[in-house]
Design a protein around this motif. Sequence first.
Motif, PDB file in Angstrom:
ATOM      1  N   ASN A   2       0.811  -1.208   0.000  1.00 21.13           N
ATOM      2  CA  ASN A   2       0.000   0.000   0.000  1.00 21.13           C
ATOM      3  C   ASN A   2       0.845   1.258   0.000  1.00 21.13           C
ATOM      4  O   ASN A   2       0.560   2.215  -0.700  1.00 21.13           O
ATOM      5  CB  ASN A   2      -0.947   0.011   1.211  1.00 21.13           C
ATOM      6  CG  ASN A   2      -2.099  -0.955   1.009  1.00 21.13           C
ATOM      7  OD1 ASN A   2      -2.496  -1.207  -0.110  1.00 21.13           O
ATOM      8  ND2 ASN A   2      -2.621  -1.487   2.079  1.00 21.13           N
ATOM      9  N   SER A   3       1.906   1.281   0.815  1.00 28.47           N
ATOM     10  CA  SER A   3       2.714   2.490   0.945  1.00 28.47           C
ATOM     11  C   SER A   3       3.501   2.788  -0.325  1.00 28.47           C
ATOM     12  O   SER A   3       4.017   3.872  -0.495  1.00 28.47           O
ATOM     13  CB  SER A   3       3.675   2.360   2.134  1.00 28.47           C
ATOM     14  OG  SER A   3       4.585   1.298   1.922  1.00 28.47           O
ATOM     15  N   LYS A   5       2.143   2.501  -3.399  1.00 22.04           N
ATOM     16  CA  LYS A   5       1.185   2.807  -4.464  1.00 22.04           C
ATOM     17  C   LYS A   5       1.111   1.701  -5.510  1.00 22.04           C
ATOM     18  O   LYS A   5       0.804   1.931  -6.670  1.00 22.04           O
ATOM     19  CB  LYS A   5       1.530   4.132  -5.142  1.00 22.04           C
ATOM     20  CG  LYS A   5       0.304   4.868  -5.723  1.00 22.04           C
ATOM     21  CD  LYS A   5       0.690   6.112  -6.473  1.00 22.04           C
ATOM     22  CE  LYS A   5       1.336   5.813  -7.793  1.00 22.04           C
ATOM     23  NZ  LYS A   5       1.548   7.027  -8.625  1.00 22.04           N
ATOM     24  N   THR A  83       0.625  13.367  -5.591  1.00 18.63           N
ATOM     25  CA  THR A  83       1.944  12.765  -5.442  1.00 18.63           C
ATOM     26  C   THR A  83       1.926  11.773  -4.292  1.00 18.63           C
ATOM     27  O   THR A  83       1.578  12.121  -3.167  1.00 18.63           O
ATOM     28  CB  THR A  83       3.015  13.846  -5.170  1.00 18.63           C
ATOM     29  OG1 THR A  83       3.006  14.791  -6.247  1.00 18.63           O
ATOM     30  CG2 THR A  83       4.392  13.223  -5.053  1.00 18.63           C
ATOM     31  N   SER A  84       2.288  10.534  -4.567  1.00 19.46           N
ATOM     32  CA  SER A  84       2.323   9.515  -3.511  1.00 19.46           C
ATOM     33  C   SER A  84       3.499   9.771  -2.585  1.00 19.46           C
ATOM     34  O   SER A  84       4.474  10.441  -2.942  1.00 19.46           O
ATOM     35  CB  SER A  84       2.421   8.123  -4.126  1.00 19.46           C
ATOM     36  OG  SER A  84       3.565   8.028  -4.961  1.00 19.46           O
ATOM     37  N   ASP A  85       3.429   9.202  -1.380  1.00 14.15           N
ATOM     38  CA  ASP A  85       4.460   9.456  -0.376  1.00 14.15           C
ATOM     39  C   ASP A  85       5.839   9.022  -0.841  1.00 14.15           C
ATOM     40  O   ASP A  85       6.852   9.682  -0.553  1.00 14.15           O
ATOM     41  CB  ASP A  85       4.108   8.739   0.933  1.00 14.15           C
ATOM     42  CG  ASP A  85       2.978   9.425   1.679  1.00 14.15           C
ATOM     43  OD1 ASP A  85       2.630  10.560   1.296  1.00 14.15           O
ATOM     44  OD2 ASP A  85       2.439   8.837   2.626  1.00 14.15           O
ATOM     45  N   ARG A 121       1.844  15.740   1.984  1.00 13.97           N
ATOM     46  CA  ARG A 121       2.789  14.899   2.732  1.00 13.97           C
ATOM     47  C   ARG A 121       2.706  15.203   4.219  1.00 13.97           C
ATOM     48  O   ARG A 121       2.707  14.293   5.063  1.00 13.97           O
ATOM     49  CB  ARG A 121       4.203  15.138   2.221  1.00 13.97           C
ATOM     50  CG  ARG A 121       5.307  14.394   2.957  1.00 13.97           C
ATOM     51  CD  ARG A 121       5.161  12.905   2.843  1.00 13.97           C
ATOM     52  NE  ARG A 121       6.322  12.215   3.391  1.00 13.97           N
ATOM     53  CZ  ARG A 121       6.338  10.948   3.750  1.00 13.97           C
ATOM     54  NH1 ARG A 121       5.242  10.200   3.630  1.00 13.97           N
ATOM     55  NH2 ARG A 121       7.426  10.398   4.235  1.00 13.97           N
ATOM     56  N   ASN A 124      -0.417  13.586   5.666  1.00 11.45           N
ATOM     57  CA  ASN A 124      -0.275  12.144   5.847  1.00 11.45           C
ATOM     58  C   ASN A 124       0.537  11.808   7.094  1.00 11.45           C
ATOM     59  O   ASN A 124       0.232  10.840   7.811  1.00 11.45           O
ATOM     60  CB  ASN A 124       0.390  11.523   4.614  1.00 11.45           C
ATOM     61  CG  ASN A 124      -0.514  11.500   3.413  1.00 11.45           C
ATOM     62  OD1 ASN A 124      -1.730  11.614   3.542  1.00 11.45           O
ATOM     63  ND2 ASN A 124       0.054  11.371   2.222  1.00 11.45           N
TER      64      ASN A 124
END
Length: 478
Positions: A2-3, A5, A83-85, A121, A124
């Motif tokens: 999950n982290s 993506k 933007t994903s982490d 970010r 999150n």
Amino acid sequence: LNSYKTSRIPVVLLDSPLNLGERRQLAQLLHSQRSQLTQFLLVDHVLALHLALHVREERLPLLLKCTLPFTYYQPFVRDGGATSDEMFFGREAELASILDPDGACVVYGGRQLGKTALLERAANLANKPRSDQYAVYVSILSCDTEEAMARRVSSAIAKGVGVDFGQQTTVQSLADRIRELMETGAVKRLLLLMDESDRFLSSISTDAYEQMQPLVDLKRSTKNDFKFVLAGLHNVSRAQKATANNGIFGQLGEPLCVMPLSPNDALSLISRPLGYLGFQVAKYPHLETILTNTNYYPGIIQFFGYELVNTMASQYGVYYDANRNNPPYTLEKKQLGTILNRTDMNNSIKEKFRLSLELDPRYLMIARCVAVLYFQSRDDGDTIRNQEGYSAREIMELAEDWGLKSFAAETERSMDNLLDEMVDMGILFRTDNDRKRYRMRRRTFINIIGKSENEILEDMLQADLQLQGERDEKGAGE
């Protein structure tokens, strides 16, 4: 997964070993027929044994490094996507300031510099519902009144915290409702991140931003357990400067200006994802070429990465082949040039730059003046005689020499303020703080403004006439 993506990519377990040649054939099949085939991560006996020989914390990165080169995966985003982490690089000091209860409450900078990614970010990292600590990110782009802002933020808090918050219509009632939640213990800490706040701040600027006072008072009375952040473009910059000494924004501490990425962070943003995908790209000259052409803007770097990965599917057979021992993948000079010279790539770079200039018509006029001074400072060998940049006085004198009225109402001090705003927007670079001299941040910006001195001068004169016509029309209407 999950982290990273990749949670929607199936993992296929193969009860036998695959040799490298077979894996390369699989990579060619999955890339060249991406639209017809489901993408997946393949784990065979050999990879399973390899992962088992490493500690638990190392297995997921290893899994991705060993499987992503053999499938199609797009880690980059274009046109301002979320933007994903794992695609967030650098900005450690900026992130720490936003997360710090005593840190920055005002964040501003030009377009495509990563303000939204920075706030998302922070949200999150700070959102910890199990501890009754919440972080709520909300865009108030369309809010041009206090009521619209209060309603939009109310809805975001209700969704983010999971409470019946009610539809508040003033900043005061918004602050009162947050206070109730904190006094009852439903919320112990709240970080409210309000992005795209320019229109709202412009709407309350005539009142010296007094509408924001309830949130400032709430922040103080809760000893910063409640903190809010306002982020945006030039109006945010102007708001914090207008009241820095005596007013609302003077009570919010040191503002945070988001600038283009540092060379190391920009390098990580492009090279690390490509490394996971199996690319072997030399820093010199290819990565340096990419960073120079994207001006170290994270949004444009993401755009380039997106286009590069897309060519893996659309033109796999042109550049790569299992029989040529791919992966790993090298970045060919022709391939790099094709992407950089693409019309949509160049248009995107120009558009992002011009969008920042068009925030205020004076920005574009100043940029043209600086470009003209640049052309005038070159000798016949195309060498720049003046590397120190140009002062507000020199820019204003150039405008006067050509009879431009755009700066007629400006003083040297107000012009300095505009130039400083353009530094904040990532357009100009201040070469001398004491003498206040400025030049374009990137040489490539000159080419976007115009190809020659005559072309730029013609645009300047035409724009000046148009601006005067708009001012005359506005004055007649009033």
